[in-house]
Design a protein around this motif. Sequence first.
Motif, short mmCIF file in Angstrom:
data_model
loop_
_atom_site.label_atom_id
_atom_site.label_comp_id
_atom_site.label_asym_id
_atom_site.label_seq_id
_atom_site.Cartn_x
_atom_site.Cartn_y
_atom_site.Cartn_z
N ALA A 17 0.83 -1.21 0.00
CA ALA A 17 0.00 0.00 0.00
C ALA A 17 0.86 1.26 0.00
O ALA A 17 0.55 2.24 -0.67
N LEU A 18 1.98 1.21 0.74
CA LEU A 18 2.84 2.39 0.81
C LEU A 18 3.62 2.62 -0.48
O LEU A 18 4.09 3.73 -0.74
N SER A 19 3.75 1.58 -1.29
CA SER A 19 4.51 1.71 -2.52
C SER A 19 3.65 2.17 -3.70
O SER A 19 4.18 2.37 -4.80
N ARG A 20 2.36 2.31 -3.51
CA ARG A 20 1.50 2.71 -4.62
C ARG A 20 1.76 4.19 -4.95
O ARG A 20 2.10 4.99 -4.06
N PRO A 21 1.57 4.58 -6.20
CA PRO A 21 1.79 5.99 -6.58
C PRO A 21 0.79 6.90 -5.87
O PRO A 21 -0.34 6.48 -5.56
N PRO A 22 1.17 8.11 -5.61
CA PRO A 22 0.23 9.02 -4.94
C PRO A 22 -0.94 9.37 -5.85
O PRO A 22 -0.80 9.38 -7.08
N PRO A 23 -2.10 9.66 -5.30
CA PRO A 23 -3.26 10.00 -6.13
C PRO A 23 -3.08 11.35 -6.80
O PRO A 23 -2.39 12.25 -6.29
N VAL A 24 -3.71 11.49 -7.94
CA VAL A 24 -3.67 12.74 -8.69
C VAL A 24 -5.09 13.30 -8.70
O VAL A 24 -5.98 12.77 -9.37
N ASN A 25 -5.29 14.36 -7.95
CA ASN A 25 -6.62 14.92 -7.78
C ASN A 25 -6.77 16.22 -8.58
O ASN A 25 -5.80 16.96 -8.79
N SER A 26 -7.98 16.48 -8.97
CA SER A 26 -8.28 17.70 -9.70
C SER A 26 -8.41 18.87 -8.73
O SER A 26 -8.83 18.69 -7.58
N ASP A 27 -8.04 20.06 -9.18
CA ASP A 27 -8.17 21.24 -8.36
C ASP A 27 -9.48 21.98 -8.63
O ASP A 27 -9.70 23.08 -8.12
N TYR A 28 -10.36 21.37 -9.41
CA TYR A 28 -11.63 22.00 -9.74
C TYR A 28 -12.63 21.80 -8.60
O TYR A 28 -12.76 20.69 -8.07
N LEU A 29 -13.30 22.87 -8.22
CA LEU A 29 -14.38 22.81 -7.25
C LEU A 29 -15.67 23.28 -7.92
O LEU A 29 -15.67 24.33 -8.58
#
Length: 725
Positions: free
Chosen positions: A183-195
Amino acid sequence: MVKRKRASLATAVAEAHGASLTTVPVPLPGAVQTKPVEHRRAPSSANPNERADILDAPDALRASPDGEVDEKLAPNAIKQDNDSDSPLSDVPDALEKKPQRGRKPKAPVNGELARKADAEPSTKSKRNPKTTKAKSEDSVPVDGALSSKSVASKKGEVKESGDAVDPEAEGEEEAGEEEIKEALSRPPPVNSDYLPLPWKGRLGYACLNTYLRFSNPPVFSSRTCRIASILEHRHPLRDPSQPEHPTKNRPDKEQPADIARGMRYVENICLTNARDIPKMVRWNDKYGIKFMRLSSEMFPFASHEEYGYKLAPFASDTLAEAGKVIAKLGHRVTTHPGQFTQLGSPRKQVIDNAMRDLEYHDEMLSLLKLPPQENRDAVMILHMGGVFGSKSETLSRFRENYAKLSQSIKNRLVLENDDVSWSLHDLLPVCEELNIPFVLDFHHHNIIFDSEQLREGTKDIMDYYPRILKTWERKGITPKMHYSEPTPAAITGRQRRKHNPRVATLPPCPDTMDLMIEAKDKEQAVFELMRTFKLPGYGLFNDIIPHIRKDDNKPVKAPAKKKKKTPKKKDAEEDDGAEIVEEAGPTLVPEAEVGMGGPDRRVYWPPGMEEWLRPPKRVVKKKDPEEASNGKKTPKKRKSATEPGEGQEESAETPAPKKSKAAPKPKGKAAVPTPSTSDEEDGEAPALDTDVDEEPATTPVSKSRGGRKSARATRVSYAEADGSD
């Protein structure tokens, strides 16, 4: 003239509820006219705070049907077995009664009934190697069920004991070292900055309103019971002329059973649930909420194989009245059958249970009689469920069983991605093929997704919005999405499945979306978003006062028994001519305003402060053991009657006898009390222990030992004389 008040809470409560009253004239002394005392018999209610057989349905307490039960909101929630094909068939039979204070726990009230229920034919699964094996194969995803491209950990495993693991459970589980490293080795999430601001859509919550649940009386639509209670209430009460009582007036099992009588018991629970829907909708509308999921357990065991029933005609009028309020206020309502309602299972019993459950949900929504658009928007969200064999085989069985559904069910059915097996890429093609709307759950998507086609987070998923929205537009249904967040401490895929009580942000969905917030704090999670982003409605509510609610009517306590008056007191009251007046009862909140927050709209409680919804707990202070022992064992220093000169120097190790007094002379049976110097200085007589009320300030002179009492005994006054000695 002295006035004494007599409380009349029963009168005020009876008038507020519009109950029929029986007037009993009570003659009172004197010529003052008073109001007659009124009595009423309390009606039988489906209040879980008063009846142990009325329970909280578990699914309504979850953040979503695939969540865990929040026992903080309702400790008396019914418990379910994990290795079950359906929550409707696996319900405990024995009713566990909580022991009363100061008494030893007794056997379950329904103990004999539970044994009787076990003897009767039932659909409840029994633990044996065959059934355990069958459930392990059919109700849990097998190894390889999860896509190898998914970053989520596998959940569909079987314990060494043979017990099947619930694929939708959310319990606290310890993760292995390898699982944590992965779990710690998974790539970080890429989130949108749109609200999606300014917000134009509707925010909703699922099934239960926490503030109304703790009103008095409680308002919620997920009351349920046990099958054993239904069987028990087929028998008449011991005294049918009186309401049911948990101990004094229970069903008499020696009398013949009547199925219709047991059905009336269930119908009472059902109608009580349905009657609370309009109030919940009005509450939502008052605070800017226009979207709510109805509880699937509003009608207990309606789709049960043996104890099931149709909602019409007994619930038709009640649901139609609720539908009028929903339509008038522009509310949207949906349902979400449980995780055991699966159309891809190879077992006929599972498919039959799923068919009955979908028919029940469709009937409940149809009886609301909503306008055309609101009726189309009243959808039923369904998970694909487990993977049986392979995903292609499971999807083939789903297509086959979906074709057998009625058109009314097809018009309402929508599919949602889950956090165990089925991702967006698995279900969206099937939805496009069968003309089924697709519900995107952001939380589930971040756990189960195809890592070769997109990254974890909310940014890449936005590219699929046109295809998702088109599945809704083809059927003319308003789109909806689900949003929730994992707990901050979650690391592995299994841990991240647990829902956080509230959410911190909005997903990058269209600003006109109907967004269901699947959080454990229910409507409070919606309030949190309103305050954070100043969404429409954020100024309609205020913080509650801890443990204090001014929009409730407290239950009336029975008046304490009064001690019988002595003849002298009774005569004295008649001579005084004291006027007995009626005290005005407490100001009662109208029924329509109970639980609505009052004029100050105090309905918001801060995160983690759900205890503020209840009255404060009584705290019993324990005495210090040392102080308690000193108070009991250490006697006071007393002056000995035999050694008057050593009273001040007496040692505590040799206490005086218990009968000895501090006075120099022992008190005889009829001895004359001798006033002390302090008594003469204060000008007051010492207090005398006497059982006679209003005794005059003089006492008769004691006679000499062995002498006869004189008929003209003189009295000694302790009043201070004109000349002091």
